[in-house]
Scaffold this active site. Structure first.
Site, PDB file in Angstrom:
ATOM      1  N   GLU A 186      62.535  62.441  60.994  1.00  0.00           N
ATOM      2  CA  GLU A 186      62.431  61.857  62.333  1.00  0.00           C
ATOM      3  C   GLU A 186      63.810  61.620  62.923  1.00  0.00           C
ATOM      4  O   GLU A 186      64.016  61.763  64.127  1.00  0.00           O
ATOM      5  CB  GLU A 186      61.647  60.533  62.272  1.00  0.00           C
ATOM      6  CG  GLU A 186      60.158  60.691  61.980  1.00  0.00           C
ATOM      7  CD  GLU A 186      59.847  60.857  60.502  1.00  0.00           C
ATOM      8  OE1 GLU A 186      60.771  60.765  59.671  1.00  0.00           O
ATOM      9  OE2 GLU A 186      58.665  61.082  60.175  1.00  0.00           O
TER      10      GLU A 186
ATOM     11  N   HIS B 281      51.046  52.539  57.869  1.00  0.00           N
ATOM     12  CA  HIS B 281      50.378  53.548  58.704  1.00  0.00           C
ATOM     13  C   HIS B 281      49.411  52.910  59.696  1.00  0.00           C
ATOM     14  O   HIS B 281      48.540  53.590  60.230  1.00  0.00           O
ATOM     15  CB  HIS B 281      49.561  54.532  57.857  1.00  0.00           C
ATOM     16  CG  HIS B 281      50.364  55.330  56.895  1.00  0.00           C
ATOM     17  ND1 HIS B 281      50.494  54.997  55.583  1.00  0.00           N
ATOM     18  CD2 HIS B 281      51.086  56.463  57.063  1.00  0.00           C
ATOM     19  CE1 HIS B 281      51.258  55.873  54.965  1.00  0.00           C
ATOM     20  NE2 HIS B 281      51.641  56.782  55.842  1.00  0.00           N
TER      21      HIS B 281
END
Lengths: 337, 77
Positions: free
Chosen positions: A63, A132
């Site tokens: 990322e 998550h």
């Protein structure tokens, strides 16, 4: 009248991306598993076939690298839409997001735009653990320089995506996994609605009253809007008329819309799946109270995620999440006061 | 005479059950042949279900219902 068709949020996002890519060659999409797979949450399905791998780019699992590359591309005249698969992964790339993407317009004295969109999945409810399942609305909304949007249905999802792509400022586009129509948390049928086939813009920063009422204002965003709408239906049996506001955008925050509603109802309940403290719910309550606390008949309340890491255990997670039942109970309590 | 919309026997490889994740048309509304009408998810993969003919659709399986290959999920008449 233009033709409409029923879409999931995932399909509405893909349709907006495709329509913008057809008219603007500078728009491209990148992220993990967004090309061949069509995105883990389905929002880039079909794009690789139409636009090819130069414009629909699978990235390595870094990322830091691909958000940074997005900022560079945006400052060089492109309009990147970059997927951060789970918003929870922001930690490794926050320097690129916050010190580059959000601030470079300001640092350049307005000489350089950063027309970049980061789309990221939010929300829990399906036992995927504390890394998550977060919403982190407040984390992004707190920091100046980025617009923040979060749709609750397909119509808003398409219009907000188009607005985000065309915006010259960076936009954080947060979509809730439970509303994608991908079965991750079952299906929320009310999120699947009629969407115009032609492209259109939904102005960023405008809230919408999605149910009218006189006794209490429930303000929410994303999946919380659906909990609130179900609660409003149940509350009718108790002769309570609840108004439900879908914020749609957090930055800019449509404070006027919220205040106008609370002026009418005298009661404010905020429903937010993000953490309780130092976040969106507190900001909304403070905005109303500092405008005029005398219009409140009862102290404002909030239903939020408690200040704990999100449990993996299903019973524990479900206990912690906002729900229709919690909203109904809070409204009954507030009406009695 | 009504035709049925059936989950094709070769839509996915194994014999797992699927779940209907979305109806993309409303009940009792007109549909066209080959029009995308529903999505079915099997093991986190989504499959598309199209109408088999022109007509008015009558939906038999709701969202979140469990379905198998060969399940009849709607009628079109």
């Amino acid at each position: 009248m233009t033709a409409t068709k029923k879409l999931t949020i995932a399909r509405a996002m893909a349709e907006s991306l495709a329509q913008e890519m057809r008219v603007d060659p500078n728009v491209f999409v990148m992220g993990e598993d967004i090309a061949q797979l069509g995105g883990v949450f389905g929002n880039t399905r079909g794009l690789l076939d139409e636009f090819g791998s130069d414009r629909i780019r699978d990235t390595p699992i870094s990322e830091t690298a691909f958000i940074g590359a997005g900022v560079g591309a945006a400052m060089d005249g492109m309009r990147p839409v970059v997927e951060l698969m789970f918003v929870d992964f922001f930690g490794v790339c926050f320097d690129a997001i916050y010190n580059m993407m959000a601030k470079n317009i300001y640092f350049s004295g307005g000489n350089s735009n950063v027309p970049m969109v980061i789309m990221a999945s939010t929300g829990g409810g399906y036992s995927d653990g504390g890394q998550h399942s977060q919403c982190l609305y407040g984390t992004f909304a707190h920091l100046p320089g980025m617009k923040v949007v979060a749709p609750s249905n397909a119509y808003d999802a398409k219009g907000l995506m188009t607005a985000a792509i065309r915006d010259n400022s960076p936009v954080i586009y947060l979509f809730h996994k439970g509303l994608q129509g991908m079965g991750w948390l079952g299906t929320e049928p009310a999120a699947i609605n009629q969407v115009p086939e032609d492209n259109y813009v939904l102005e960023i920063g405008k809230a919408k009253t999605v149910a009218e009422g006189n006794d209490i204002t429930i303000v929410s965003i994303g999946i919380g809007v659906h909990h609130a709408l179900k609660a409003a239906q149940e509350l009718k049996q108790h002769d309570i008329s609840a108004e439900v506001i879908d914020l749609r955008s957090l930055v800019p925050l449509d404070r006027e819309h919220i205040i106008a509603s609370v002026k009418k109802t005298g009661r404010l309940l905020v429903v937010d799946e993000d953490y309780h403290s130092f976040g969106v719910s507190g900001e909304i309550i403070a905005s109303v109270v500092e405008h005029d606390h005398l219009m409140l008949k009862t102290p404002p309340q909030r239903i939020t995620f408690p200040d704990i890491p999100i449990p993996f255990s299903r019973p524990m997670e479900q206990w912690a999440l906002p729900s229709t039942e919690k909203i109904v109970d809070a409204c009954l309590m507030m009406k009695e006061k | 005479m009504a035709e049925v919309i059936i989950i094709p026997m070769d839509l996915w490889e194994e014999d797992e059950e699927g779940v209907i994740t979305a109806w993309l048309v409303d009940n009792n509304t007109p549909v066209k042949v080959d029009q995308l009408v529903a999505e079915v998810m099997v093991e986190k993969i989504q499959y598309e279900i199209n109408s088999t003919c022109d007509g008015v659709i009558s939906i038999l399986s709701k969202e979140d219902d469990i379905v198998s290959k060969g399940s009849i999920i709607a009628e079109v008449s």
